[in-house]
Scaffold this motif. Structure first.
Motif, PDB file in Angstrom:
ATOM      1  N   SER A   1       0.677  -1.181  -0.488  1.00 43.26           N
ATOM      2  CA  SER A   1       0.439  -0.139   0.228  1.00 43.26           C
ATOM      3  C   SER A   1       1.390   1.257   0.013  1.00 43.26           C
ATOM      4  O   SER A   1       0.532   2.552  -0.076  1.00 43.26           O
ATOM      5  CB  SER A   1      -1.007  -0.369   0.944  1.00 43.26           C
ATOM      6  OG  SER A   1      -0.413   0.389   2.346  1.00 43.26           O
ATOM      7  N   LYS A   2       2.601   0.696  -0.121  1.00 37.63           N
ATOM      8  CA  LYS A   2       3.265   2.466   0.274  1.00 37.63           C
ATOM      9  C   LYS A   2       3.604   2.725  -1.381  1.00 37.63           C
ATOM     10  O   LYS A   2       5.143   2.558  -1.670  1.00 37.63           O
ATOM     11  CB  LYS A   2       4.327   2.178   0.469  1.00 37.63           C
ATOM     12  CG  LYS A   2       4.013   1.578   3.010  1.00 37.63           C
ATOM     13  CD  LYS A   2       5.613   1.608   3.582  1.00 37.63           C
ATOM     14  CE  LYS A   2       4.454   1.575   4.795  1.00 37.63           C
ATOM     15  NZ  LYS A   2       5.740   1.521   5.659  1.00 37.63           N
ATOM     16  N   VAL A   3       2.167   3.287  -2.416  1.00 37.33           N
ATOM     17  CA  VAL A   3       2.766   3.464  -3.352  1.00 37.33           C
ATOM     18  C   VAL A   3       2.170   5.315  -3.378  1.00 37.33           C
ATOM     19  O   VAL A   3       1.385   5.454  -2.936  1.00 37.33           O
ATOM     20  CB  VAL A   3       2.216   2.385  -4.714  1.00 37.33           C
ATOM     21  CG1 VAL A   3       2.927   1.298  -4.634  1.00 37.33           C
ATOM     22  CG2 VAL A   3       0.250   2.620  -4.543  1.00 37.33           C
ATOM     23  N   TRP A   4       2.249   6.090  -4.830  1.00 34.69           N
ATOM     24  CA  TRP A   4       1.904   7.499  -4.784  1.00 34.69           C
ATOM     25  C   TRP A   4       1.432   7.172  -6.274  1.00 34.69           C
ATOM     26  O   TRP A   4       2.297   6.443  -6.772  1.00 34.69           O
ATOM     27  CB  TRP A   4       3.302   8.048  -4.303  1.00 34.69           C
ATOM     28  CG  TRP A   4       2.790   8.336  -2.729  1.00 34.69           C
ATOM     29  CD1 TRP A   4       1.966   8.480  -2.269  1.00 34.69           C
ATOM     30  CD2 TRP A   4       4.529   8.990  -2.276  1.00 34.69           C
ATOM     31  NE1 TRP A   4       2.608   8.653  -1.197  1.00 34.69           N
ATOM     32  CE2 TRP A   4       4.001   9.309  -1.167  1.00 34.69           C
ATOM     33  CE3 TRP A   4       5.708   9.717  -3.251  1.00 34.69           C
ATOM     34  CZ2 TRP A   4       4.750   8.930  -0.651  1.00 34.69           C
ATOM     35  CZ3 TRP A   4       6.480   9.539  -2.539  1.00 34.69           C
ATOM     36  CH2 TRP A   4       6.480   9.998  -0.894  1.00 34.69           C
ATOM     37  N   TYR A   5       0.474   7.929  -6.860  1.00 33.00           N
ATOM     38  CA  TYR A   5       0.328   7.739  -8.351  1.00 33.00           C
ATOM     39  C   TYR A   5       0.943   8.894  -9.391  1.00 33.00           C
ATOM     40  O   TYR A   5       0.843   9.818  -8.147  1.00 33.00           O
ATOM     41  CB  TYR A   5      -1.063   7.838  -7.860  1.00 33.00           C
ATOM     42  CG  TYR A   5      -1.381   5.565  -7.751  1.00 33.00           C
ATOM     43  CD1 TYR A   5      -1.210   4.833  -8.998  1.00 33.00           C
ATOM     44  CD2 TYR A   5      -1.851   5.676  -6.803  1.00 33.00           C
ATOM     45  CE1 TYR A   5      -1.482   3.715  -8.099  1.00 33.00           C
ATOM     46  CE2 TYR A   5      -1.851   4.648  -6.323  1.00 33.00           C
ATOM     47  CZ  TYR A   5      -2.163   3.530  -7.409  1.00 33.00           C
ATOM     48  OH  TYR A   5      -2.271   1.885  -6.336  1.00 33.00           O
ATOM     49  N   GLY A   6       1.405   8.893  -9.911  1.00 31.33           N
ATOM     50  CA  GLY A   6       1.520  10.016 -10.834  1.00 31.33           C
ATOM     51  C   GLY A   6       0.803  10.134 -11.823  1.00 31.33           C
ATOM     52  O   GLY A   6       1.239   8.664 -12.699  1.00 31.33           O
ATOM     53  N   ARG A   7       1.227  11.628 -12.499  1.00 33.56           N
ATOM     54  CA  ARG A   7      -0.147  11.535 -14.712  1.00 33.56           C
ATOM     55  C   ARG A   7       0.960  12.506 -14.817  1.00 33.56           C
ATOM     56  O   ARG A   7       1.862  13.297 -14.200  1.00 33.56           O
ATOM     57  CB  ARG A   7      -1.246  12.147 -14.444  1.00 33.56           C
ATOM     58  CG  ARG A   7      -1.545  12.202 -15.046  1.00 33.56           C
ATOM     59  CD  ARG A   7      -3.610  12.174 -15.614  1.00 33.56           C
ATOM     60  NE  ARG A   7      -3.993  11.301 -15.149  1.00 33.56           N
ATOM     61  CZ  ARG A   7      -5.003  10.677 -14.605  1.00 33.56           C
ATOM     62  NH1 ARG A   7      -5.992  12.081 -14.197  1.00 33.56           N
ATOM     63  NH2 ARG A   7      -5.104   9.581 -14.208  1.00 33.56           N
TER      64      ARG A   7
END
Length: 158
Positions: free
Chosen positions: A150-156
């Protein structure tokens, strides 16, 4: 493709209205071939995702940016470059270059950044259904995997 754009009903009843008049009152007009920003971004993301998937089985090599060997950020850099967008070299630099988005807003082709504290150590391309295309580590290859933490970040990519 035609972008659908709202024209206030008062102006549309008035008949032909110039583009300058519409701009002056905050209206917009139909522009054949124009794509809304989100739709245009999605086309780059879709292309990048397809390019990453086409590299399935390519071996991992630290520091490699393709076309036949990749590390994690090398795969994302290569895929987006072929899709027409430029990214920096490392996962952490790529995170800093993207528009950060909530997990609930993620879409296929967005980048998934794995982090420990404030440090980004891995990146992949979101494929949908909780999976990413990535090049994980020495002895492995480009593959589709489930997001395992769950230790994720999202980028566009803009």
């Amino acid at each position: 493709m035609t972008a659908q754009i709202h024209v206030p009903s008062l102006l549309s009843r008035a008949g032909a209205v110039s583009a300058l008049t519409l701009a002056a009152v905050g209206g917009t007009l139909l522009a054949p071939g124009a794509a809304p920003e989100a739709e245009a971004a999605t086309s780059y993301a879709s292309r990048a995702l397809g390019i990453a998937a086409s590299k399935k089985g390519s071996p991992y090599k630290y520091g490699a940016t393709g076309p036949s060997r990749f590390d994690c950020s090398g795969l994302t850099l290569y895929s987006y470059k072929r899709a027409g967008k430029t990214l920096p070299r490392t996962a952490h630099q790529q995170y800093n270059k993207t528009r950060h988005i909530a997990a609930s807003s993620r879409a296929q082709g967005d980048l998934v950044f794995f982090h420990s504290g404030g440090y980004v150590y891995h990146v992949g391309i979101y494929a949908g259904n909780g999976k990413i295309w990535h090049s994980p580590k020495t002895g492995s290859w480009v593959k589709l995997d489930r997001i395992w933490t769950s230790k994720v970040w999202y980028g566009r990519v803009a």
